[in-house]
Write a protein that holds these residues in place. Structure first.
Motif, short mmCIF file in Angstrom:
data_model
loop_
_atom_site.label_atom_id
_atom_site.label_comp_id
_atom_site.label_asym_id
_atom_site.label_seq_id
_atom_site.Cartn_x
_atom_site.Cartn_y
_atom_site.Cartn_z
N MET A 1 0.85 -1.15 0.00
CA MET A 1 0.00 0.00 0.00
C MET A 1 0.91 1.23 0.00
N GLU A 2 0.63 2.10 -0.89
CA GLU A 2 1.42 3.32 -1.00
C GLU A 2 0.87 4.40 -0.09
N PHE A 3 1.63 5.45 0.06
CA PHE A 3 1.26 6.53 0.96
C PHE A 3 -0.04 7.21 0.52
N GLY A 4 -0.25 7.40 -0.76
CA GLY A 4 -1.46 8.04 -1.27
C GLY A 4 -2.71 7.20 -0.98
N GLU A 5 -2.57 5.89 -1.17
CA GLU A 5 -3.70 5.00 -0.88
C GLU A 5 -4.02 5.01 0.62
N PHE A 6 -2.98 5.03 1.44
CA PHE A 6 -3.15 5.07 2.88
C PHE A 6 -3.88 6.35 3.31
N MET A 7 -3.50 7.47 2.74
CA MET A 7 -4.12 8.76 3.07
C MET A 7 -5.58 8.77 2.60
N GLY A 8 -5.87 8.20 1.46
CA GLY A 8 -7.24 8.13 0.95
C GLY A 8 -8.10 7.27 1.86
N LEU A 9 -7.56 6.10 2.25
CA LEU A 9 -8.29 5.21 3.16
C LEU A 9 -8.51 5.89 4.51
N SER A 10 -7.51 6.60 5.00
CA SER A 10 -7.64 7.32 6.27
C SER A 10 -8.72 8.39 6.17
N ALA A 11 -8.78 9.11 5.07
CA ALA A 11 -9.78 10.16 4.88
C ALA A 11 -11.19 9.56 4.85
N VAL A 12 -11.33 8.42 4.15
CA VAL A 12 -12.65 7.77 4.09
C VAL A 12 -13.06 7.28 5.49
N LEU A 13 -12.15 6.66 6.23
CA LEU A 13 -12.47 6.17 7.57
C LEU A 13 -12.83 7.32 8.51
N LEU A 14 -12.07 8.42 8.46
CA LEU A 14 -12.37 9.56 9.32
C LEU A 14 -13.73 10.18 8.97
N THR A 15 -14.04 10.22 7.68
CA THR A 15 -15.34 10.73 7.24
C THR A 15 -16.46 9.85 7.76
N MET A 16 -16.29 8.53 7.68
CA MET A 16 -17.31 7.60 8.17
C MET A 16 -17.48 7.72 9.68
N ILE A 17 -16.37 7.85 10.41
CA ILE A 17 -16.44 7.99 11.87
C ILE A 17 -17.17 9.29 12.23
N GLY A 18 -16.86 10.36 11.55
CA GLY A 18 -17.54 11.64 11.80
C GLY A 18 -19.03 11.55 11.50
N PHE A 19 -19.36 10.88 10.40
CA PHE A 19 -20.76 10.70 10.02
C PHE A 19 -21.52 9.93 11.09
N TRP A 20 -20.92 8.83 11.57
CA TRP A 20 -21.57 8.02 12.61
C TRP A 20 -21.66 8.79 13.92
N ALA A 21 -20.68 9.61 14.23
CA ALA A 21 -20.73 10.42 15.45
C ALA A 21 -21.88 11.42 15.39
N ILE A 22 -22.09 12.04 14.23
CA ILE A 22 -23.19 12.99 14.05
C ILE A 22 -24.53 12.26 14.19
N LEU A 23 -24.65 11.09 13.58
CA LEU A 23 -25.89 10.32 13.68
C LEU A 23 -26.15 9.87 15.13
N ALA A 24 -25.10 9.45 15.83
CA ALA A 24 -25.26 9.01 17.22
C ALA A 24 -25.71 10.18 18.10
N ASN A 25 -25.16 11.37 17.87
CA ASN A 25 -25.56 12.53 18.64
C ASN A 25 -27.03 12.89 18.36
N ALA A 26 -27.44 12.83 17.11
CA ALA A 26 -28.83 13.11 16.76
C ALA A 26 -29.76 12.08 17.41
N TYR A 27 -29.35 10.84 17.44
CA TYR A 27 -30.15 9.78 18.05
C TYR A 27 -30.29 10.00 19.56
N LYS A 28 -29.19 10.37 20.22
CA LYS A 28 -29.23 10.65 21.65
C LYS A 28 -30.16 11.82 21.96
N ARG A 29 -30.12 12.85 21.13
CA ARG A 29 -31.00 14.01 21.34
C ARG A 29 -32.47 13.61 21.15
N ARG A 30 -32.73 12.77 20.18
CA ARG A 30 -34.11 12.32 19.95
C ARG A 30 -34.60 11.49 21.14
#
Length: 101
Positions: free
Chosen positions: A1-30
């Protein structure tokens, strides 16, 4: 795995984690909103039940008094006069005609 692929995978994972965190917060508020709504409804229901219980007690007391009047005996005129006295009004006089069946 090259550095560019690693950075792309990291960006996708961080985006997914952020998305799930936003959904979890909305669920807790509901859930908090629904819990508060349930508390308010339970309080209103308890208050209404207390009002019904008070009203029911008043009606039971009135029925007991009427039963006592009826079972004590007496003429129908006396019964009508006693009922009017319990209402807090003065008897209407001798022109009251109560018929029994």
């Amino acid at each position: 795995m090259e550095f560019g692929e690693f950075m792309g995978l990291s960006a996708v994972l961080l985006t997914m984690i952020g998305f799930w965190a936003i959904l979890a917060n909305a669920y807790k508020r509901r859930l908090a909103f629904l819990e508060r709504k349930l508390e308010i409804t339970a309080g209103a229901t308890a208050e209404k039940a207390a009002q019904y219980a008070t009203h029911n007690t008043e009606l039971e007391n009135r029925v007991r008094v009427l039963e006592r009047i009826i079972t004590d005996g007496g003429s129908t005129h006396d019964i009508a006069r006693q009922i009017e006295a319990l209402r807090g009004t003065e008897p209407l006089g001798d022109h009251i005609k109560v018929t029994t069946q």
